[in-house]
Design a protein around this motif. Structure first.
Motif, PDB file in Angstrom:
ATOM      1  N   HIS A  20      23.014  26.252  32.929  1.00  0.00           N
ATOM      2  CA  HIS A  20      22.472  26.799  31.684  1.00  0.00           C
ATOM      3  C   HIS A  20      21.194  27.587  31.969  1.00  0.00           C
ATOM      4  CE1 HIS A  20      20.279  26.788  27.809  1.00  0.00           C
ATOM      5  NE2 HIS A  20      21.485  26.931  27.312  1.00  0.00           N
ATOM      6  N   GLY A  21      21.150  28.817  31.469  1.00  0.00           N
ATOM      7  CA  GLY A  21      19.984  29.668  31.668  1.00  0.00           C
ATOM      8  C   GLY A  21      19.980  30.418  32.982  1.00  0.00           C
ATOM      9  N   ARG A  22      20.939  30.126  33.855  1.00  0.00           N
ATOM     10  CA  ARG A  22      21.002  30.852  35.136  1.00  0.00           C
ATOM     11  C   ARG A  22      21.731  32.179  34.949  1.00  0.00           C
ATOM     12  NH1 ARG A  22      19.822  27.453  39.504  1.00  0.00           N
ATOM     13  NH2 ARG A  22      19.660  29.432  40.641  1.00  0.00           N
ATOM     14  N   VAL A  23      21.618  33.060  35.943  1.00  0.00           N
ATOM     15  CA  VAL A  23      22.205  34.395  35.867  1.00  0.00           C
ATOM     16  C   VAL A  23      23.409  34.476  36.795  1.00  0.00           C
ATOM     17  CG1 VAL A  23      21.792  36.860  36.195  1.00  0.00           C
ATOM     18  CG2 VAL A  23      19.960  35.392  35.307  1.00  0.00           C
ATOM     19  N   LEU A  24      24.543  34.886  36.251  1.00  0.00           N
ATOM     20  CA  LEU A  24      25.772  34.983  37.044  1.00  0.00           C
ATOM     21  C   LEU A  24      25.645  36.034  38.134  1.00  0.00           C
ATOM     22  CD1 LEU A  24      28.859  34.812  34.646  1.00  0.00           C
ATOM     23  CD2 LEU A  24      28.314  33.273  36.536  1.00  0.00           C
ATOM     24  N   PHE A  25      26.099  35.686  39.323  1.00  0.00           N
ATOM     25  CA  PHE A  25      26.092  36.628  40.439  1.00  0.00           C
ATOM     26  C   PHE A  25      27.431  37.359  40.550  1.00  0.00           C
ATOM     27  CE2 PHE A  25      26.617  37.477  45.083  1.00  0.00           C
ATOM     28  CZ  PHE A  25      25.605  38.414  45.201  1.00  0.00           C
ATOM     29  N   LYS A  26      28.509  36.708  40.106  1.00  0.00           N
ATOM     30  CA  LYS A  26      29.848  37.311  40.167  1.00  0.00           C
ATOM     31  C   LYS A  26      30.542  37.143  38.820  1.00  0.00           C
ATOM     32  CE  LYS A  26      30.577  36.288  45.094  1.00  0.00           C
ATOM     33  NZ  LYS A  26      31.454  35.564  46.058  1.00  0.00           N
ATOM     34  N   ASN A  27      31.508  38.037  38.567  1.00  0.00           N
ATOM     35  CA  ASN A  27      32.340  37.885  37.380  1.00  0.00           C
ATOM     36  C   ASN A  27      33.089  36.558  37.424  1.00  0.00           C
ATOM     37  OD1 ASN A  27      31.595  40.417  36.433  1.00  0.00           O
ATOM     38  ND2 ASN A  27      33.406  41.435  37.247  1.00  0.00           N
ATOM     39  N   VAL A  28      33.381  36.006  36.261  1.00  0.00           N
ATOM     40  CA  VAL A  28      34.149  34.770  36.170  1.00  0.00           C
ATOM     41  C   VAL A  28      35.467  35.071  35.462  1.00  0.00           C
ATOM     42  CG1 VAL A  28      34.274  32.461  35.167  1.00  0.00           C
ATOM     43  CG2 VAL A  28      32.125  33.283  36.160  1.00  0.00           C
ATOM     44  N   TYR A  29      36.579  34.634  36.080  1.00  0.00           N
ATOM     45  CA  TYR A  29      37.921  34.823  35.536  1.00  0.00           C
ATOM     46  C   TYR A  29      38.549  33.467  35.231  1.00  0.00           C
ATOM     47  CZ  TYR A  29      37.382  39.566  37.377  1.00  0.00           C
ATOM     48  OH  TYR A  29      36.925  40.826  37.643  1.00  0.00           O
ATOM     49  N   SER A  30      39.394  33.458  34.221  1.00  0.00           N
ATOM     50  CA  SER A  30      40.067  32.222  33.873  1.00  0.00           C
ATOM     51  C   SER A  30      41.079  31.834  34.934  1.00  0.00           C
ATOM     52  CB  SER A  30      40.785  32.369  32.529  1.00  0.00           C
ATOM     53  OG  SER A  30      41.589  31.246  32.284  1.00  0.00           O
ATOM     54  N   ASP A  32      25.640  39.068  35.986  1.00  0.00           N
ATOM     55  CA  ASP A  32      24.309  39.390  35.457  1.00  0.00           C
ATOM     56  C   ASP A  32      24.083  38.831  34.053  1.00  0.00           C
ATOM     57  OD1 ASP A  32      23.937  40.784  37.820  1.00  0.00           O
ATOM     58  OD2 ASP A  32      24.418  42.726  36.928  1.00  0.00           O
ATOM     59  N   LYS A  33      25.044  38.065  33.531  1.00  0.00           N
ATOM     60  CA  LYS A  33      24.867  37.444  32.215  1.00  0.00           C
ATOM     61  C   LYS A  33      24.026  36.179  32.334  1.00  0.00           C
ATOM     62  CE  LYS A  33      27.372  35.863  28.121  1.00  0.00           C
ATOM     63  NZ  LYS A  33      26.374  34.833  27.801  1.00  0.00           N
ATOM     64  N   VAL A  34      23.120  35.975  31.380  1.00  0.00           N
ATOM     65  CA  VAL A  34      22.371  34.725  31.302  1.00  0.00           C
ATOM     66  C   VAL A  34      23.258  33.697  30.603  1.00  0.00           C
ATOM     67  CG1 VAL A  34      20.290  33.591  30.458  1.00  0.00           C
ATOM     68  CG2 VAL A  34      20.194  35.989  31.173  1.00  0.00           C
ATOM     69  N   LEU A  35      23.560  32.596  31.280  1.00  0.00           N
ATOM     70  CA  LEU A  35      24.532  31.640  30.771  1.00  0.00           C
ATOM     71  C   LEU A  35      23.964  30.800  29.630  1.00  0.00           C
ATOM     72  CD1 LEU A  35      26.044  30.494  34.171  1.00  0.00           C
ATOM     73  CD2 LEU A  35      27.154  31.909  32.437  1.00  0.00           C
ATOM     74  N   THR A  36      24.736  30.683  28.564  1.00  0.00           N
ATOM     75  CA  THR A  36      24.357  29.911  27.386  1.00  0.00           C
ATOM     76  C   THR A  36      25.166  28.614  27.347  1.00  0.00           C
ATOM     77  OG1 THR A  36      26.059  30.925  25.997  1.00  0.00           O
ATOM     78  CG2 THR A  36      23.932  32.063  26.146  1.00  0.00           C
ATOM     79  N   ALA A  37      24.847  27.760  26.363  1.00  0.00           N
ATOM     80  CA  ALA A  37      25.604  26.517  26.198  1.00  0.00           C
ATOM     81  C   ALA A  37      27.069  26.820  25.903  1.00  0.00           C
ATOM     82  CB  ALA A  37      24.990  25.696  25.058  1.00  0.00           C
ATOM     83  N   ARG A  38      27.330  27.862  25.137  1.00  0.00           N
ATOM     84  CA  ARG A  38      28.717  28.254  24.864  1.00  0.00           C
ATOM     85  C   ARG A  38      29.443  28.626  26.150  1.00  0.00           C
ATOM     86  NH1 ARG A  38      31.305  32.931  24.716  1.00  0.00           N
ATOM     87  NH2 ARG A  38      33.111  33.210  23.348  1.00  0.00           N
ATOM     88  N   ASP A  39      28.742  29.336  27.040  1.00  0.00           N
ATOM     89  CA  ASP A  39      29.363  29.735  28.310  1.00  0.00           C
ATOM     90  C   ASP A  39      29.714  28.521  29.168  1.00  0.00           C
ATOM     91  OD1 ASP A  39      28.980  32.410  27.596  1.00  0.00           O
ATOM     92  OD2 ASP A  39      26.985  32.452  28.494  1.00  0.00           O
ATOM     93  N   ILE A  40      28.882  27.477  29.118  1.00  0.00           N
ATOM     94  CA  ILE A  40      29.163  26.266  29.894  1.00  0.00           C
ATOM     95  C   ILE A  40      30.495  25.671  29.449  1.00  0.00           C
ATOM     96  CG2 ILE A  40      28.320  23.982  30.554  1.00  0.00           C
ATOM     97  CD1 ILE A  40      26.602  26.377  31.525  1.00  0.00           C
ATOM     98  N   PHE A  98      12.138  31.791  31.383  1.00  0.00           N
ATOM     99  CA  PHE A  98      12.820  33.049  31.665  1.00  0.00           C
ATOM    100  C   PHE A  98      13.507  33.036  33.031  1.00  0.00           C
ATOM    101  CE2 PHE A  98      10.877  34.520  27.913  1.00  0.00           C
ATOM    102  CZ  PHE A  98      11.490  35.706  27.555  1.00  0.00           C
ATOM    103  N   GLY A  99      13.648  31.850  33.642  1.00  0.00           N
ATOM    104  CA  GLY A  99      14.487  31.735  34.824  1.00  0.00           C
ATOM    105  C   GLY A  99      13.781  31.655  36.146  1.00  0.00           C
ATOM    106  N   ALA A 100      12.455  31.570  36.172  1.00  0.00           N
ATOM    107  CA  ALA A 100      11.733  31.483  37.440  1.00  0.00           C
ATOM    108  C   ALA A 100      11.510  30.025  37.834  1.00  0.00           C
ATOM    109  CB  ALA A 100      10.396  32.202  37.343  1.00  0.00           C
ATOM    110  N   GLU A 101      11.301  29.806  39.110  1.00  0.00           N
ATOM    111  CA  GLU A 101      10.844  28.509  39.600  1.00  0.00           C
ATOM    112  C   GLU A 101       9.371  28.663  39.937  1.00  0.00           C
ATOM    113  OE1 GLU A 101      11.930  25.231  43.080  1.00  0.00           O
ATOM    114  OE2 GLU A 101      13.363  26.815  42.557  1.00  0.00           O
ATOM    115  N   VAL A 102       8.525  27.872  39.294  1.00  0.00           N
ATOM    116  CA  VAL A 102       7.079  28.076  39.375  1.00  0.00           C
ATOM    117  C   VAL A 102       6.416  26.909  40.094  1.00  0.00           C
ATOM    118  CG1 VAL A 102       4.976  28.519  38.055  1.00  0.00           C
ATOM    119  CG2 VAL A 102       7.174  29.363  37.210  1.00  0.00           C
TER     120      VAL A 102
END
Length: 336
Positions: free
Chosen positions: A5-15, A123-131, A186-190
């Motif tokens: 959740h909140g991470r950015v996809l590096f590759k397309n996801v297919y069913s 490059d999509k930011v993953l949401t709860a729906r995406d999970i 916003f996705g950083a590790e601080v």
């Protein structure tokens, strides 16, 4: 994928499958042939279907099978008549009081997605729906972009950590956790690198592990006062300043430079200034480093409730209260 959740996809996801994988009932009722409901009013109940337990029987003329939500539609049937439109005459017979449309109360195979269908673009930011979509499409492992590692350095002899007894002349360091929370959101590790004292040695020492970071942010010490030593300390270490001071209020002393290949951002020590500079400069930088398909909201318009001084050449950010009137118009009252 559960922690994406909140991470950015590096590759397309297919069913990896078709969903639903079969025709299923969307309501509790009876699986029926819709054409029979036009003439026949009394039916034989030949079996029962619950979710996960299909029937091997085929529905024929004058027959129904009792079915519950999520149950697999039996052969021969094409619709479900809900229980409210039936009456149990006995354990094996019902009457109906409604004509059923073909496909009524049925979730058809592949309605949500089909096998090998593109579900989520890179490059999509993953949401709860995406999970949930990843789970239902059987994608337990996905590729996401690495979080940028950002270090925060506070500066000032007067700063101490919360929880330590407060002595005369000292204040608690509050801005570092605020900025950390903003950047992590916003996705950083601080990583909080601690507080450097107002001397060149202390400032340089705190940068000894700089190579593990993708960006380091300093708070305070970049203006022109006697104790503003951050800029000079970093220049001694090889910092190449790209710009220092921007035409904005608050936030004018902002500094940006490169220490070898490491981006360094110097924020003003004033809490409000550093927060505004983070929102305007740092957060978009994090989105850029993540390669995320994310855009900040554009400008919105409002009616001012009080006069404000004429602006000069510097872009100015003002504290204000916002609200809406009964007609939904945005209102803003600027604070003194």
């Amino acid at each position: 994928f559960e922690k994406s959740h909140g991470r950015v996809l590096f590759k397309n996801v297919y069913s990896k499958l078709t969903h639903p994988p079969f025709n299923m009932s969307s309501m509790d009722g009876f699986a029926i042939r819709s054409k029979d409901s036009e003439k026949i009013k009394i039916f034989d109940v030949i079996d029962e279907i619950t979710a996960g337990h299909p029937s091997s029987k085929k529905v024929k003329k004058n027959q129904v099978i009792r079915i519950f939500t999520g149950g697999q539609m039996p052969l021969g049937s094409n619709s479900v008549i809900i229980e409210e439109n039936t009456k149990m005459l006995s354990k094996k017979k019902i009457s109906i009081n409604k004509i059923v449309r073909n496909g009524e109360h049925v979730r058809h195979k592949g309605k949500d997605f089909k096998v090998n269908q593109l579900l989520l673009r890179k490059d999509k930011v993953l949401t709860a729906r995406d999970i949930g979509l990843l789970a239902s499409s059987n994608n337990p492992l996905i590729s996401v972009r690495k979080k940028p590692m950002i270090g925060i350095v506070s500066t000032g002899d007067e700063l101490i950590k919360p929880g330590v007894p407060l002595k005369d002349g000292l204040i608690y360091s509050s801005i570092s956790p605020v900025l950390s929370s903003l950047m992590e959101n916003f996705g950083a590790e601080v990583v909080d690198l601690g507080t450097a004292k107002d001397n060149l040695y202390s400032i340089k020492k705190i940068f000894k592990n700089k190579n593990k970071f993708d960006m380091i942010i300093t708070i305070g010490g970049i203006s022109i006062g006697k104790k503003d030593l951050v800029k000079n300390a970093l220049i001694d270490m090889g910092l190449v300043i790209k710009f220092w001071k921007v035409a904005m209020r608050p936030g004018k002393p902002l500094m940006f430079g490169m220490l070898n290949d490491l981006p360094i951002v110097g924020l003003p020590g004033n809490p409000v200034s550093s927060i505004i500079c983070t929102l305007i400069f740092i957060l978009p930088s994090i989105i850029k480093m993540l390669g995320a398909n994310f855009h900040f909201k554009g400008n919105s318009y409002a009616t001012l409730l009080n006069d404000i001084p004429k602006n000069d050449q510097r872009e100015t950010y003002l504290r204000a209260f916002s609200s809406k009137n009964k007609d939904g118009v945005n209102l803003v009252k600027v604070l003194d």
